[in-house]
Design an enzyme around this catalytic site. Structure first.
Site, PDB file in Angstrom:
ATOM      1  N   GLU A 116       7.235 -14.540  -3.748  1.00 28.46           N
ATOM      2  CA  GLU A 116       7.993 -13.372  -3.464  1.00 28.46           C
ATOM      3  C   GLU A 116       7.681 -12.720  -2.195  1.00 28.46           C
ATOM      4  OE1 GLU A 116       8.937 -11.513  -7.955  1.00 28.46           O
ATOM      5  OE2 GLU A 116       6.863 -11.781  -7.164  1.00 28.46           O
ATOM      6  N   CYS A 129       6.079  -7.992   3.972  1.00 25.60           N
ATOM      7  CA  CYS A 129       4.887  -8.149   3.225  1.00 25.60           C
ATOM      8  C   CYS A 129       5.037  -9.804   2.648  1.00 25.60           C
ATOM      9  CB  CYS A 129       4.592  -7.276   1.883  1.00 25.60           C
ATOM     10  SG  CYS A 129       3.446  -7.677   0.925  1.00 25.60           S
ATOM     11  N   CYS A 136      -3.065 -16.900  -7.123  1.00 28.51           N
ATOM     12  CA  CYS A 136      -4.250 -16.967  -6.208  1.00 28.51           C
ATOM     13  C   CYS A 136      -5.493 -17.564  -7.295  1.00 28.51           C
ATOM     14  CB  CYS A 136      -4.351 -15.377  -6.309  1.00 28.51           C
ATOM     15  SG  CYS A 136      -5.768 -14.844  -5.177  1.00 28.51           S
ATOM     16  N   CYS A 140      -9.132 -11.080  -9.699  1.00 29.07           N
ATOM     17  CA  CYS A 140      -9.169  -9.513  -9.670  1.00 29.07           C
ATOM     18  C   CYS A 140      -8.285  -9.002 -10.867  1.00 29.07           C
ATOM     19  CB  CYS A 140      -8.663  -9.012  -8.219  1.00 29.07           C
ATOM     20  SG  CYS A 140      -9.294  -9.793  -6.828  1.00 29.07           S
ATOM     21  N   CYS A 143      -4.990  -7.044 -10.843  1.00 30.33           N
ATOM     22  CA  CYS A 143      -4.017  -7.874 -10.078  1.00 30.33           C
ATOM     23  C   CYS A 143      -3.138  -8.617 -10.941  1.00 30.33           C
ATOM     24  CB  CYS A 143      -4.516  -8.622  -8.796  1.00 30.33           C
ATOM     25  SG  CYS A 143      -3.175  -9.393  -8.056  1.00 30.33           S
ATOM     26  N   GLY A 196      -1.747 -14.218  -3.031  1.00 29.80           N
ATOM     27  CA  GLY A 196      -2.642 -15.136  -2.637  1.00 29.80           C
ATOM     28  C   GLY A 196      -3.553 -14.517  -1.837  1.00 29.80           C
ATOM     29  N   GLU A 197      -4.860 -15.232  -1.411  1.00 32.05           N
ATOM     30  CA  GLU A 197      -5.819 -14.834  -0.652  1.00 32.05           C
ATOM     31  C   GLU A 197      -5.557 -15.670   0.738  1.00 32.05           C
ATOM     32  OE1 GLU A 197      -8.557 -12.633  -0.369  1.00 32.05           O
ATOM     33  OE2 GLU A 197      -8.409 -13.687   1.473  1.00 32.05           O
ATOM     34  N   SER A 228      -4.896  -9.013   4.868  1.00 34.38           N
ATOM     35  CA  SER A 228      -5.672  -8.251   4.045  1.00 34.38           C
ATOM     36  C   SER A 228      -6.477  -9.428   2.948  1.00 34.38           C
ATOM     37  CB  SER A 228      -4.782  -7.765   2.799  1.00 34.38           C
ATOM     38  OG  SER A 228      -5.392  -7.184   1.588  1.00 34.38           O
ATOM     39  N   SER A 250      -9.968  -5.529   0.634  1.00 38.36           N
ATOM     40  CA  SER A 250      -9.671  -5.001  -0.805  1.00 38.36           C
ATOM     41  C   SER A 250     -10.916  -4.489  -1.269  1.00 38.36           C
ATOM     42  CB  SER A 250      -9.038  -5.822  -1.570  1.00 38.36           C
ATOM     43  OG  SER A 250      -7.722  -6.331  -1.050  1.00 38.36           O
ATOM     44  N   HIS A 252     -12.150  -1.310  -3.177  1.00 36.40           N
ATOM     45  CA  HIS A 252     -11.773  -1.003  -4.589  1.00 36.40           C
ATOM     46  C   HIS A 252     -13.065  -0.544  -5.319  1.00 36.40           C
ATOM     47  CE1 HIS A 252      -8.237  -2.592  -3.698  1.00 36.40           C
ATOM     48  NE2 HIS A 252      -8.244  -3.788  -3.958  1.00 36.40           N
ATOM     49  N   ASN A 327      -0.493   0.083  -9.592  1.00 34.51           N
ATOM     50  CA  ASN A 327       0.740  -0.316 -10.002  1.00 34.51           C
ATOM     51  C   ASN A 327       0.593  -0.967 -11.362  1.00 34.51           C
ATOM     52  OD1 ASN A 327       2.217   0.713  -7.780  1.00 34.51           O
ATOM     53  ND2 ASN A 327       1.359  -0.689  -6.499  1.00 34.51           N
ATOM     54  N   CYS A 370       2.806  -3.263  -4.722  1.00 38.14           N
ATOM     55  CA  CYS A 370       1.372  -4.292  -4.303  1.00 38.14           C
ATOM     56  C   CYS A 370       1.008  -4.795  -5.860  1.00 38.14           C
ATOM     57  CB  CYS A 370       0.449  -3.509  -3.983  1.00 38.14           C
ATOM     58  SG  CYS A 370       0.226  -3.487  -2.352  1.00 38.14           S
TER      59      CYS A 370
HETATM   60  N1  SAH Z   1      -5.228 -11.431  -1.697  1.00 38.25           N
HETATM   61  C1  SAH Z   1      -5.524 -10.399  -0.769  1.00 38.25           C
HETATM   62  C2  SAH Z   1      -4.008  -9.908  -0.453  1.00 38.25           C
HETATM   63  C3  SAH Z   1      -3.166  -9.733  -1.402  1.00 38.25           C
HETATM   64  S1  SAH Z   1      -3.090  -8.346  -2.327  1.00 38.25           S
HETATM   65  C4  SAH Z   1      -6.433  -9.129  -1.142  1.00 38.25           C
HETATM   66  O1  SAH Z   1      -6.813  -8.992  -2.435  1.00 38.25           O
HETATM   67  O2  SAH Z   1      -6.467  -8.257  -0.342  1.00 38.25           O
HETATM   68  C5  SAH Z   1      -2.666  -7.036  -1.544  1.00 38.25           C
HETATM   69  C6  SAH Z   1      -3.420  -5.569  -1.932  1.00 38.25           C
HETATM   70  O3  SAH Z   1      -2.934  -5.242  -3.524  1.00 38.25           O
HETATM   71  C7  SAH Z   1      -4.824  -5.692  -2.328  1.00 38.25           C
HETATM   72  O4  SAH Z   1      -5.709  -4.619  -1.577  1.00 38.25           O
HETATM   73  C8  SAH Z   1      -4.837  -5.812  -3.846  1.00 38.25           C
HETATM   74  O5  SAH Z   1      -6.248  -5.588  -4.116  1.00 38.25           O
HETATM   75  C9  SAH Z   1      -3.810  -4.861  -3.940  1.00 38.25           C
HETATM   76  N2  SAH Z   1      -3.239  -4.744  -5.515  1.00 38.25           N
HETATM   77  C10 SAH Z   1      -3.200  -5.909  -6.397  1.00 38.25           C
HETATM   78  N3  SAH Z   1      -2.850  -5.656  -7.499  1.00 38.25           N
HETATM   79  C11 SAH Z   1      -2.716  -4.202  -7.377  1.00 38.25           C
HETATM   80  C12 SAH Z   1      -2.097  -3.335  -8.301  1.00 38.25           C
HETATM   81  N4  SAH Z   1      -1.524  -3.670  -9.514  1.00 38.25           N
HETATM   82  N5  SAH Z   1      -2.037  -2.045  -7.952  1.00 38.25           N
HETATM   83  C13 SAH Z   1      -2.069  -1.515  -6.495  1.00 38.25           C
HETATM   84  N6  SAH Z   1      -2.728  -2.394  -5.703  1.00 38.25           N
HETATM   85  C14 SAH Z   1      -2.697  -3.703  -6.110  1.00 38.25           C
HETATM   86 FE1  SF4 Z   2      -5.939 -12.505  -5.342  1.00 34.95          FE
HETATM   87 FE2  SF4 Z   2      -5.598 -10.445  -3.868  1.00 34.95          FE
HETATM   88 FE3  SF4 Z   2      -4.774 -10.460  -6.370  1.00 34.95          FE
HETATM   89 FE4  SF4 Z   2      -7.257 -10.466  -5.989  1.00 34.95          FE
HETATM   90  S1  SF4 Z   2      -6.100  -8.552  -5.358  1.00 34.95           S
HETATM   91  S2  SF4 Z   2      -6.236 -11.855  -7.611  1.00 34.95           S
HETATM   92  S3  SF4 Z   2      -7.679 -11.840  -4.247  1.00 34.95           S
HETATM   93  S4  SF4 Z   2      -4.022 -11.717  -4.699  1.00 34.95           S
END
Ligand code: SAH
Ligand code: SF4
Length: 395
Positions: A116, A129, A136, A140, A143, A196-197, A228, A250, A252, A327, A370
């Site tokens: 996406e 984005c 991934c 996390c 996520c 993805g990372e 990111s 990230s 957190h 979210n 996100c």
């Molecule tokens: N993998 C990378 C980039 C993709 S995630 C990373 O983790 O940084 C992009 C951002 O969205 C990251 O800061 C991630 O922690 C955040 N994110 C993931 N799931 C989320 C959710 N359910 N609500 C809000 N932010 C979220």
């Molecule tokens: Fe992967 Fe980023 Fe989601 Fe963590 S927040 S699972 S690194 S996409």
């Protein structure tokens, strides 16, 4: 750092070229790779560099996919190119437009996988984005993407192809011979914050972003690209040196105990190791502030003590703290922090002298926010399973 932390990176990376007999895709090649590819099909070495520049402009500056339109190349070269190469980007399967103008695209890549891509229009800019992997490998716990099992690295073509696809949809390729003016761009910024990372797919992300920044390519300033990462520490200095874009991290959590649970890569590179690499980043990349992303999870990481600890931890790092209200997704183990808790947290950070914007969720009605990027792929996978089941029943 914990030795032998259980984080592995078992990801399939596709070869850049198609198998024997197929046409090689020019999209995603570096300038050097394209030069070599042209020499391989008989272009004289002395001319190759110039030809790359010409083809590059047609593909990336003006968005052309048909060799016949490349009118400053000889007819015979165009025929050779046609015979050996293709100019191919991911196929758009569906597009949803939110009430707030956010666009979410589902695109198909080789192997039938889907990723996406989200376009977010704002008053003074438009941000795309993009994704760097299908799924991934990291997990996390907040996520949605992290719960997806299937993972494959995107190729450089598939990464820059998302930008080209969006420029097609926004209809903003300049007329051949002209350039985009920066002020008027619909797609003015790129964030690597989709699925993805990115730092687990370093080379492909780097090569794609080089194309996005190339003065004869898509011509975005490196300050308009934000990568990111969840904290792949050894690749952070490399990002500064080899890409030079802005960095978001990230973060957190403010203790290793909580961060281990939210962002498990913390077991491998803990907060201290991460902060050390971040301190060096601005100097190495000659860039401005680092964005600290902080997802607001109710009563998990959102106390006033957390806010004070965060301020202490990042002392000395030029930073902006982006607070992201969680979210929610079906089955998620957390709740979004209340507005009061988010504001109290933001005030403490703000009073310490840092910008602390609260990210406004965009495209919620189409699940484009996100961390929600997964459902469509999963649905598609389920339906394939159903198709297989049906086929099985018939035989
Ligand atoms: N993998 C990378 C980039 C993709 S995630 C990373 O983790 O940084 C992009 C951002 O969205 C990251 O800061 C991630 O922690 C955040 N994110 C993931 N799931 C989320 C959710 N359910 N609500 C809000 N932010 C979220
Ligand atoms: Fe992967 Fe980023 Fe989601 Fe963590 S927040 S699972 S690194 S996409």
């Amino acid at each position: 750092m914990t030795a032998n932390a259980p984080i592995t990176q078992d990801v399939l990376t596709l070869p850049r070229k198609l198998p024997e007999g197929g046409k090689a895709n020019l999209v995603g090649m570096t300038r050097d790779q394209m030069r070599q590819a042209l020499i391989d099909i008989g272009t004289p070495e002395k001319q190759a560099k110039m030809r790359v520049g010409q083809i590059w402009q047609w593909i990336y500056q003006w968005g052309k996919r048909d060799f016949a339109e490349m009118t400053n190349l000889s007819k015979s070269l165009r025929a050779d190119l046609q015979q050996h190469f293709e100019i191919s980007i991911p196929e758009v399967i569906s597009k949803q437009v939110s009430e707030d103008g956010t666009r979410k695209y589902l695109v198909r890549i080789a192997g039938g996988h889907e990723v996406e891509v989200v376009y977010i229009p704002e008053d003074s800019r438009g941000t795309l984005c993009i994704s760097s992997q299908v799924g991934c490998t990291l997990t996390c716990s907040f996520c949605h993407t992290g719960t997806q099992k299937l993972v494959r690295n995107l190729t450089a073509a598939e990464i820059i192809g998302q930008v080209m696809m969006a420029r097609d949809d926004l209809d903003e390729w300049p007329v051949p011979g002209t350039r985009n003016t920066d002020e008027a761009r619909l797609l003015s910024n790129i964030v690597l914050m989709g699925m993805g990372e990115p730092l687990y797919n370093f080379e492909n992300v780097r090569d794609a972003m080089k194309i996005a920044m190339d003065p004869e390519g898509i011509q975005l300033s490196r300050r308009r690209i934000t990568l990111s990462t969840s904290g792949v520490v050894p690749e952070i200095a490399r990002t500064a040196e080899e890409i030079g874009c802005l960095l978001a991290v990230s973060f957190h959590a403010t203790t290793d105990e909580v961060r281990d649970k939210l962002v498990p890569i913390n077991k491998r590179w803990n907060i201290e190791a991460l902060l050390e690499s971040l301190r060096a980043y601005p100097r190495l990349a000659n860039s401005e502030r680092i964005t600290f992303e902080y997802v607001m999870l109710d009563h998990v990481n959102d106390s006033k003590e957390d806010a004070h600890r965060l301020v202490k931890l990042i002392e000395g790092i030029p930073a902006k703290i982006n607070l992201i209200p969680f979210n929610e997704w079906p089955g998620a183990p957390y709740k979004r922090s209340s507005g009061n808790r988010i504001h109290a947290f933001a005030d403490i950070i703000h009073d310490a002298g840092y910008a602390s914007p609260i990210r406004k969720p965009r495209g919620e009605d189409i699940m484009a926010a996100c961390g929600q990027l997964k459902s469509a792929t999963e649905r598609a996978r389920k339906s394939r399973k159903q198709i297989e089941a049906e086929a099985g029943m018939k035989s």
